[in-house]
Design an enzyme around this catalytic site. Structure first.
Site, mmCIF file in Angstrom:
data_model
loop_
_atom_site.group_PDB
_atom_site.id
_atom_site.type_symbol
_atom_site.label_atom_id
_atom_site.label_comp_id
_atom_site.label_asym_id
_atom_site.label_seq_id
_atom_site.Cartn_x
_atom_site.Cartn_y
_atom_site.Cartn_z
ATOM 1 N N GLU A 17 39.757 34.045 31.509
ATOM 2 C CA GLU A 17 40.863 34.945 31.856
ATOM 3 C C GLU A 17 41.806 34.341 32.893
ATOM 4 O O GLU A 17 42.479 35.067 33.621
ATOM 5 C CB GLU A 17 40.297 36.292 32.314
ATOM 6 C CG GLU A 17 39.662 37.011 31.135
ATOM 7 C CD GLU A 17 39.140 38.401 31.437
ATOM 8 O OE1 GLU A 17 39.193 39.258 30.533
ATOM 9 O OE2 GLU A 17 38.663 38.627 32.557
ATOM 10 N N LYS A 18 41.878 33.009 32.919
ATOM 11 C CA LYS A 18 42.728 32.381 33.942
ATOM 12 C C LYS A 18 44.212 32.640 33.693
ATOM 13 O O LYS A 18 45.022 32.511 34.598
ATOM 14 C CB LYS A 18 42.435 30.891 34.065
ATOM 15 C CG LYS A 18 42.609 30.086 32.796
ATOM 16 C CD LYS A 18 42.193 28.641 33.056
ATOM 17 C CE LYS A 18 42.266 27.795 31.800
ATOM 18 N NZ LYS A 18 41.318 28.254 30.757
ATOM 19 N N PHE A 19 44.569 33.023 32.466
ATOM 20 C CA PHE A 19 45.977 33.364 32.207
ATOM 21 C C PHE A 19 46.229 34.871 32.281
ATOM 22 O O PHE A 19 47.318 35.341 31.993
ATOM 23 C CB PHE A 19 46.426 32.805 30.853
ATOM 24 C CG PHE A 19 46.471 31.300 30.851
ATOM 25 C CD1 PHE A 19 47.360 30.619 31.676
ATOM 26 C CD2 PHE A 19 45.604 30.566 30.062
ATOM 27 C CE1 PHE A 19 47.396 29.228 31.706
ATOM 28 C CE2 PHE A 19 45.626 29.174 30.084
ATOM 29 C CZ PHE A 19 46.520 28.502 30.907
ATOM 30 N N HIS A 20 45.199 35.618 32.629
ATOM 31 C CA HIS A 20 45.374 37.068 32.829
ATOM 32 C C HIS A 20 45.831 37.278 34.263
ATOM 33 O O HIS A 20 45.253 36.727 35.196
ATOM 34 C CB HIS A 20 44.033 37.766 32.578
ATOM 35 C CG HIS A 20 44.117 39.258 32.551
ATOM 36 N ND1 HIS A 20 44.451 40.017 33.652
ATOM 37 C CD2 HIS A 20 43.900 40.137 31.549
ATOM 38 C CE1 HIS A 20 44.431 41.292 33.321
ATOM 39 N NE2 HIS A 20 44.104 41.401 32.052
ATOM 40 N N ASN A 53 30.039 47.725 32.760
ATOM 41 C CA ASN A 53 31.487 47.585 32.582
ATOM 42 C C ASN A 53 31.823 47.748 31.103
ATOM 43 O O ASN A 53 31.299 47.011 30.274
ATOM 44 C CB ASN A 53 31.937 46.190 33.042
ATOM 45 C CG ASN A 53 33.442 46.052 33.077
ATOM 46 O OD1 ASN A 53 34.106 46.644 33.924
ATOM 47 N ND2 ASN A 53 33.994 45.303 32.147
ATOM 48 N N GLU A 54 32.643 48.723 30.824
ATOM 49 C CA GLU A 54 33.115 48.916 29.440
ATOM 50 C C GLU A 54 31.984 48.736 28.426
ATOM 51 O O GLU A 54 31.989 47.801 27.615
ATOM 52 C CB GLU A 54 34.251 47.955 29.118
ATOM 53 C CG GLU A 54 35.506 48.206 29.906
ATOM 54 C CD GLU A 54 36.681 47.358 29.431
ATOM 55 O OE1 GLU A 54 36.456 46.324 28.789
ATOM 56 O OE2 GLU A 54 37.833 47.756 29.694
ATOM 57 N N GLU A 65 41.178 50.038 35.880
ATOM 58 C CA GLU A 65 41.817 48.740 35.642
ATOM 59 C C GLU A 65 43.168 48.930 34.970
ATOM 60 O O GLU A 65 43.308 49.749 34.054
ATOM 61 C CB GLU A 65 40.970 47.889 34.685
ATOM 62 C CG GLU A 65 39.644 47.427 35.210
ATOM 63 C CD GLU A 65 38.914 46.582 34.165
ATOM 64 O OE1 GLU A 65 39.558 46.064 33.229
ATOM 65 O OE2 GLU A 65 37.695 46.462 34.279
ATOM 66 N N ARG A 73 30.355 37.380 27.441
ATOM 67 C CA ARG A 73 29.747 38.433 28.259
ATOM 68 C C ARG A 73 29.225 39.514 27.314
ATOM 69 O O ARG A 73 29.437 39.443 26.108
ATOM 70 C CB ARG A 73 30.759 39.006 29.255
ATOM 71 C CG ARG A 73 31.943 39.673 28.588
ATOM 72 C CD ARG A 73 32.951 40.194 29.616
ATOM 73 N NE ARG A 73 34.023 40.925 28.951
ATOM 74 C CZ ARG A 73 35.109 41.373 29.566
ATOM 75 N NH1 ARG A 73 35.280 41.175 30.843
ATOM 76 N NH2 ARG A 73 36.031 42.027 28.904
HETATM 77 C C1 GAL Z 1 38.750 44.706 30.721
HETATM 78 C C2 GAL Z 1 37.502 44.220 31.455
HETATM 79 C C3 GAL Z 1 37.845 43.256 32.558
HETATM 80 C C4 GAL Z 1 38.831 42.242 32.088
HETATM 81 C C5 GAL Z 1 40.046 42.948 31.587
HETATM 82 C C6 GAL Z 1 41.134 42.017 31.135
HETATM 83 O O1 GAL Z 1 38.445 45.060 29.440
HETATM 84 O O2 GAL Z 1 36.780 45.299 31.970
HETATM 85 O O3 GAL Z 1 36.662 42.634 33.009
HETATM 86 O O4 GAL Z 1 38.254 41.472 31.086
HETATM 87 O O5 GAL Z 1 39.695 43.738 30.500
HETATM 88 O O6 GAL Z 1 42.220 42.739 30.631
#
Ligand code: GAL
Length: 666
Positions: free
Chosen positions: A350-353, A148-149, A302, A110
């Site tokens: 990010e499936k393990f997040h 985003n960020e 977040e 991304r």
């Molecule tokens: C942030 C991001 C999210 C996601 C998250 C995971 O930096 O804005 O999209 O990736 O981290 O921790």
């Protein structure tokens, strides 16, 4: 205004495009069960919204916006511009950024966009405008979330072109640029604008002012992208829908002071490590910094409900810790506490997040804790949102100083601005003293004490500000390697700016004696780390502590001149805490609660006294006089209150009429 209806925002990033539509009804059911009142939609939806150049697919988003509205859930609607679809890079390779080696940053993850690419900006504006027109008046819309960020760097030709424009504006002519960059050194004089390039891969140490300006330019170029989208959404929802963009926590790439001034709501993402015994302090620091940027309430956009996936080893949060950090954010000024993300992904990087609804589903322990938080937060609504968190101490931080000090070729690569900042914040946090963050040129008059962990670069305006703050009776505590260079990273004579030396009672800085990682230096009463200094004090200065033994034996380690203190080393944590607490006490700073057990934090926000137990064992806290009611449990306490492990109390004076909607709105 973050919460026009007085409710604390609670929810998270919602990425329903990753799921079949049948799942959406279940999402809504669970959101209702969890008390979710806000979702962030569309953050990474560009390829779905615009599957090919110029095409639009809004049907699914129409249905979602309506669905959310039907169930009373507000939408923070994102512009999807952080992740361009692959077709953009394929058709317009110049939109892809290049790293400092000249390598293309491809699609496949991304944020593969060049901030300076006009083509990227044109496509980003088009999709942003269409979203704004289509949803600007949708009843579910609560806030705009731009991109985003923002965090990309670009060293390619698009960036080189824009960098030259930026430099022309800053310097006017090449002579001024050559002067500011000190190009007489190593034959770096540039003779025409085409010779001015981003600091690409080079043989040896790069020009420090070029690096500094490139940081400034990158922050500004990204901000131009933000402003363009902000202005578009504002044009279609003027004065009605607030605009934000979420910062990474203490992120080096953006001058967040400058950015925050351009936002209606300042928001941040915070991911403390559950294994870090000082995770709570980190969370407090990010909150304090964001509150400083916002000048009041802010939004936690977040956080993780459980483990993240970006550390080497990713630990879950033990029961209660997520709740504690959520209420801690509120205590430190957040009017909204949201998560990445609502439902944990089954596919993708990010499936393990974790998500609020994890792979374990609604029976999962994490979702149960989310439900508890969602049940409890409304008890703070009406009383807390809009109110100020109190602090008598300002900690100064500046990105430009960080950028300048964080380069190669300096006295010690072990001295890192972010670490020093964290050490000082930790020291104050452990001394139970709430702090704000401020920019060195801000008006500091409201603070009893100002702490400067490290400001290597100080502008003349900042120096004058510090001098006048102390002259008007303020207490200043200043750390080493401060006031070393001007805004162009040019050394100020005398080892430290003369105004600062006079203020602090330093006659001459002879040499810096940085320490190796494993070394300490003995001082009377404590040990110093990281740095030491050979200096002589002015006649009217008081030596608080001297170095003991070694080359610096007997020389001042900590000195002061009246209410201005100087620490020429980084004392070990307990000693730093004691030193700062001593200076604060002298300045009349009082902690919110006189006696607190170890691990318990107290923060006052409006009429509410938050008590937060960061320890793994229950703790009993002796309360200030009077009777208190805990907004979370309704229980009334007089002398003391017991906090469970990771427990929280939100106390208001009982029986005086405060705390029941009598919030101190700002
Ligand atoms: C942030 C991001 C999210 C996601 C998250 C995971 O930096 O804005 O999209 O990736 O981290 O921790």
């Amino acid at each position: 205004m973050i919460t026009p209806d007085g409710r604390i925002l609670f929810g998270g990033d919602y990425n329903p495009e990753q799921w079949p539509e049948e799942v959406w009804a279940d999402d809504v059911r669970l959101m209702k069960a969890a008390g979710v009142n806000s979702v962030t939609l569309g953050v990474f939806s560009w390829a779905k919204l615009e599957p090919r150049p110029g095409a639009r697919d809004f049907g699914w988003l129409d249905r979602l916006m309506d669905l959310m509205h039907e169930h009373g859930i507000g939408v923070v609607l994102a512009t999807p511009t952080a992740s361009p679809p692959p077709w953009l890079g394929r058709l317009h390779p110049e939109t892809l950024p290049r790293d400092e080696h000249g390598q293309i940053v491809w699609w496949g993850a991304r944020q593969q966009f060049s901030h300076s690419s006009l083509v990227y900006r044109r496509y980003a504006a088009a999709i942003t405008e269409d979203l704004a027109v289509r949803y600007g008046h949708h009843p579910a819309l609560r806030m705009w979330h731009i991109n985003n960020e923002y965090c990309t760097f670009d060293y390619g030709d698009e960036a080189a072109r824009a960098f030259r424009v930026w430099l022309r504006e800053r310097y006017g002519c090449l002579d001024a640029l050559n002067e500011a960059w000190g190009t007489a050194f190593w034959s770096q004089r540039v003779d025409c604008w085409d010779e001015v390039i981003p600091p690409r891969r080079a043989q040896y140490l790069k020009n420090p002012t070029q690096l500094l300006d490139f940081r400034r330019f990158t922050s500004d170029a990204l901000m131009e992208c933000y402003l363009a989208e902000r202005d578009l959404v504002r044009r279609h929802t003027p004065g009605v829908i607030p605009v934000t963009t979420n910062f990474m926590p203490l992120w080096i790439g953006q001058d967040a002071w400058a950015w925050s001034a351009q936002e209606d709501v300042v928001s941040v993402d915070s991911y403390p490590d559950p294994r870090d015994p000082l995770g709570g302090q980190y969370n407090a620091m990010i909150a304090d910094l964001t509150r400083g940027q916002a000048g009041g309430p802010w939004l936690l956009m977040e956080q993780a409900a459980g483990p993240v996936n970006f550390r080497g080893v990713n630990h879950p949060k033990p029961p209660g810790l997520g709740r504690l950090w959520t209420f801690q954010a509120v205590a430190h000024g957040a009017d909204g506490v949201c998560y990445f993300q609502w439902r944990q992904s089954r596919q993708g990087a990010e499936k393990f997040h974790s998500g609020m609804v994890g792979h374990a589903g609604e029976e999962g322990r994490t979702f149960q804790e989310i439900k508890r938080i969602g049940r409890e937060l409304p008890a703070l609504g009406g009383t807390v949102p809009g109110t100020h968190t109190s602090a008598d101490i300002a900690v100064l931080h500046d990105w430009h100083s960080w950028w300048a000090s964080g380069q190669d070729g300096r006295p010690s690569s072990l001295v890192r601005h972010e670490d020093v900042l964290r050490s000082w914040h930790r020291a104050l946090w452990e001394a139970k003293l709430p702090v704000d963050f401020a920019h060195p040129e801000h008006d500091l008059a409201a603070y009893r004490m100002v702490a400067v962990p490290q400001l290597y670069l100080l502008t003349d305006a900042a120096l004058d500000n510090l001098v006048s703050y102390v002259r008007s009776g303020g207490t200043l505590v200043c750390g080493f390697f401060t006031g070393i260079v001007d805004g162009d990273d040019r050394i100020r004579p005398g080892g430290m700016d003369a105004r600062l030396r006079e203020l602090l009672g330093i006659r001459t800085v002879h040499e810096w004696w940085p320490l190796e990682a494993e070394d300490t230096v003995d001082c009377v009463r404590f040990r110093g780390t990281l740095w030491s200094e050979e200096l002589t004090a002015a006649e009217d200065a008081t030596v608080v502590t001297a170095y003991r033994g070694g080359e610096l034996d007997g020389l001042p380690a900590v000195l002061r001149r009246g209410s201005a203190w100087y620490l020429s080393t980084l004392p070990e944590p307990e000693a730093l805490s004691a030193l700062l607490a001593g200076a604060a006490a002298e300045a009349g700073v009082r902690p919110p609660v006189a006696e607190l057990p170890a691990g318990v934090e107290a923060v006052r926000r409006g009429t509410v006294l938050f008590l937060l137990n960061h320890g793994r064992r229950p703790a009993d806290v002796t309360l200030p006089t009077g009777t208190h009611r805990d907004l979370l449990t309704g229980e009334v306490a007089t002398d003391s209150v017991r906090l469970e492990r990771y427990g929280v109390a939100a106390l208001v004076p009982h029986g005086t009429g405060t705390g029941s909607g009598a919030a101190q709105h700002v």
